[in-house]
Design a protein around this motif. Structure first.
Motif, PDB file in Angstrom:
ATOM      1  N   THR A 106       0.812  -1.176  -0.003  1.00  0.00           N
ATOM      2  CA  THR A 106      -0.004   0.059  -0.067  1.00  0.00           C
ATOM      3  C   THR A 106       0.733   1.188   0.046  1.00  0.00           C
ATOM      4  N   LYS A 107       1.708   1.115   0.843  1.00  0.00           N
ATOM      5  CA  LYS A 107       2.888   2.209   0.894  1.00  0.00           C
ATOM      6  C   LYS A 107       3.556   2.870  -0.455  1.00  0.00           C
ATOM      7  N   LYS A 108       3.816   1.628  -1.066  1.00  0.00           N
ATOM      8  CA  LYS A 108       4.566   1.710  -2.458  1.00  0.00           C
ATOM      9  C   LYS A 108       3.612   2.028  -3.548  1.00  0.00           C
ATOM     10  N   THR A 109       2.420   1.713  -3.574  1.00  0.00           N
ATOM     11  CA  THR A 109       1.462   1.901  -4.545  1.00  0.00           C
ATOM     12  C   THR A 109       0.565   3.034  -4.510  1.00  0.00           C
ATOM     13  N   GLY A 110       0.146   3.429  -3.172  1.00  0.00           N
ATOM     14  CA  GLY A 110      -0.490   4.358  -3.014  1.00  0.00           C
ATOM     15  C   GLY A 110      -2.231   3.947  -2.963  1.00  0.00           C
ATOM     16  N   LEU A 111      -2.195   2.598  -2.953  1.00  0.00           N
ATOM     17  CA  LEU A 111      -3.624   2.049  -2.943  1.00  0.00           C
ATOM     18  C   LEU A 111      -3.921   1.869  -1.427  1.00  0.00           C
ATOM     19  N   ASP A 112      -5.211   1.429  -1.060  1.00  0.00           N
ATOM     20  CA  ASP A 112      -5.520   1.164   0.242  1.00  0.00           C
ATOM     21  C   ASP A 112      -5.413  -0.150   0.540  1.00  0.00           C
ATOM     22  N   LEU A 113      -5.592  -0.852   1.630  1.00  0.00           N
ATOM     23  CA  LEU A 113      -5.164  -2.178   1.876  1.00  0.00           C
ATOM     24  C   LEU A 113      -6.263  -3.109   1.293  1.00  0.00           C
ATOM     25  N   GLN A 114      -7.445  -2.532   1.154  1.00  0.00           N
ATOM     26  CA  GLN A 114      -8.497  -3.399   0.482  1.00  0.00           C
ATOM     27  C   GLN A 114      -8.207  -3.398  -0.868  1.00  0.00           C
ATOM     28  N   GLN A 115      -7.603  -2.432  -1.436  1.00  0.00           N
ATOM     29  CA  GLN A 115      -7.479  -2.731  -3.014  1.00  0.00           C
ATOM     30  C   GLN A 115      -6.233  -3.657  -3.166  1.00  0.00           C
ATOM     31  N   VAL A 116      -5.350  -3.662  -2.505  1.00  0.00           N
ATOM     32  CA  VAL A 116      -4.179  -4.409  -2.548  1.00  0.00           C
ATOM     33  C   VAL A 116      -4.632  -5.879  -2.036  1.00  0.00           C
ATOM     34  N   THR A 117      -5.510  -6.106  -1.278  1.00  0.00           N
ATOM     35  CA  THR A 117      -5.852  -7.556  -0.835  1.00  0.00           C
ATOM     36  C   THR A 117      -6.604  -7.927  -2.088  1.00  0.00           C
ATOM     37  N   GLY A 118      -7.302  -7.073  -2.737  1.00  0.00           N
ATOM     38  CA  GLY A 118      -8.446  -7.281  -3.796  1.00  0.00           C
ATOM     39  C   GLY A 118      -7.466  -8.026  -5.060  1.00  0.00           C
ATOM     40  N   LEU A 119      -6.502  -7.235  -5.335  1.00  0.00           N
ATOM     41  CA  LEU A 119      -5.510  -7.548  -6.320  1.00  0.00           C
ATOM     42  C   LEU A 119      -4.690  -8.922  -6.133  1.00  0.00           C
ATOM     43  N   LEU A 120      -4.251  -9.086  -4.832  1.00  0.00           N
ATOM     44  CA  LEU A 120      -3.539 -10.313  -4.521  1.00  0.00           C
ATOM     45  C   LEU A 120      -4.459 -11.543  -4.578  1.00  0.00           C
ATOM     46  N   THR A 121      -5.754 -11.327  -4.208  1.00  0.00           N
ATOM     47  CA  THR A 121      -6.376 -12.429  -4.012  1.00  0.00           C
ATOM     48  C   THR A 121      -6.628 -12.954  -5.600  1.00  0.00           C
ATOM     49  N   GLN A 122      -6.398 -12.195  -6.782  1.00  0.00           N
ATOM     50  CA  GLN A 122      -6.705 -12.536  -7.962  1.00  0.00           C
ATOM     51  C   GLN A 122      -5.270 -12.983  -8.416  1.00  0.00           C
ATOM     52  N   LEU A 123      -4.283 -12.207  -7.879  1.00  0.00           N
ATOM     53  CA  LEU A 123      -2.800 -12.924  -8.807  1.00  0.00           C
ATOM     54  C   LEU A 123      -2.343 -14.387  -7.771  1.00  0.00           C
ATOM     55  N   ALA A 124      -2.649 -14.474  -6.557  1.00  0.00           N
ATOM     56  CA  ALA A 124      -2.096 -15.965  -6.143  1.00  0.00           C
ATOM     57  C   ALA A 124      -2.888 -16.946  -6.733  1.00  0.00           C
ATOM     58  N   PRO A 125      -4.092 -17.206  -7.077  1.00  0.00           N
ATOM     59  CA  PRO A 125      -4.569 -18.197  -7.743  1.00  0.00           C
ATOM     60  C   PRO A 125      -3.818 -18.346  -9.101  1.00  0.00           C
ATOM     61  N   LEU A 126      -3.519 -17.198  -9.619  1.00  0.00           N
ATOM     62  CA  LEU A 126      -2.688 -17.222 -11.277  1.00  0.00           C
ATOM     63  C   LEU A 126      -1.318 -17.847 -10.913  1.00  0.00           C
ATOM     64  N   LEU A 127      -0.865 -17.649  -9.904  1.00  0.00           N
ATOM     65  CA  LEU A 127       0.640 -18.058  -9.740  1.00  0.00           C
ATOM     66  C   LEU A 127       0.626 -19.517  -9.315  1.00  0.00           C
ATOM     67  N   LEU A 128      -0.182 -19.819  -8.478  1.00  0.00           N
ATOM     68  CA  LEU A 128      -0.589 -21.101  -7.926  1.00  0.00           C
ATOM     69  C   LEU A 128      -1.077 -22.159  -9.190  1.00  0.00           C
ATOM     70  N   GLY A 129      -1.825 -21.566 -10.083  1.00  0.00           N
ATOM     71  CA  GLY A 129      -2.277 -22.224 -11.313  1.00  0.00           C
ATOM     72  C   GLY A 129      -0.920 -22.494 -12.335  1.00  0.00           C
ATOM     73  N   THR A 130      -0.044 -21.426 -12.335  1.00  0.00           N
ATOM     74  CA  THR A 130       0.946 -21.638 -13.382  1.00  0.00           C
ATOM     75  C   THR A 130       1.830 -22.517 -12.798  1.00  0.00           C
TER      76      THR A 130
END
Length: 193
Positions: A106-130
């Protein structure tokens, strides 16, 4: 196979960055920054977890469950991504460091915690699937997966201790108590793939 390179080839297309950004109200550039920091952190957590036999076996089972995910087409993947599952993946992989990682992003991107969590919950399955796809295609066993993750999190360090705890330690390389000033240096190799 270069996992990070493969994910970035599929993920960092303008239309995909825009699509992901719309899900949380973030710009494509902010999504790119979350990806640059978040993917290595998730890989680091997986590496830490795989250092014990039980952790490695648990990860191998998770990869098998995701090995047939449609990771080749990120547009289709993100249309059907299960963010609840992504949240469970993050909780398991990052453990007690999840809030610390997300707060750093959040500090690095300027996003809030909910936004960061929302993105990571989409990226984590992509990484696991790959990773699951690679495990299936190359018939990797538990030890192969551990070695792969170790190389991915720190290809210049042959020691096994290069998972999340080591990554977070390196984030504060100058020991000033603020690991955000060291993020760019640590993750340059991931951004440039």
């Amino acid at each position: 196979m270069d996992i990070i390179g493969m994910i970035k080839d599929n993920l960092l297309k303008p239309e995909i960055l825009d699509k992901l950004g719309q899900t949380v109200g973030a710009s494509p550039e902010q999504v790119r920054k979350v990806t640059d920091i978040g993917l290595p952190a998730i890989l680091g957590g997986m590496t830490d977890n795989s250092q014990t036999q039980a952790g490695a076996e648990s990860l191998a089972r998770a990869l098998e469950q995701h090995q047939d995910d449609p990771v080749d087409d990120t547009e289709i993947f993100f249309d059907q991504v299960d963010q609840d599952d992504g949240g469970k993946i993050l909780k398991h992989v990052l453990g007690s460091e999840q809030l610390r990682v997300e707060s750093a992003i959040t500090k690095k991107t300027g996003l809030d915690l909910q936004q960061v969590t929302g993105l990571l919950t989409q990226l984590a399955p992509l990484l696991l699937g790959t990773l699951g796809r690679q495990k299936k295609e190359e018939n990797l066993d538990v030890n192969d997966i551990t070695g792969l993750l170790t190389r991915l999190t720190d290809p210049n360090d042959q020691s096994p201790a290069c998972g999340l705890s080591s990554l977070l330690s390196k984030l504060d390389a100058d020991q000033d108590g603020n690991f955000m000033d060291d993020v760019n240096t640590l993750f340059d190799k991931f951004r440039n793939r």
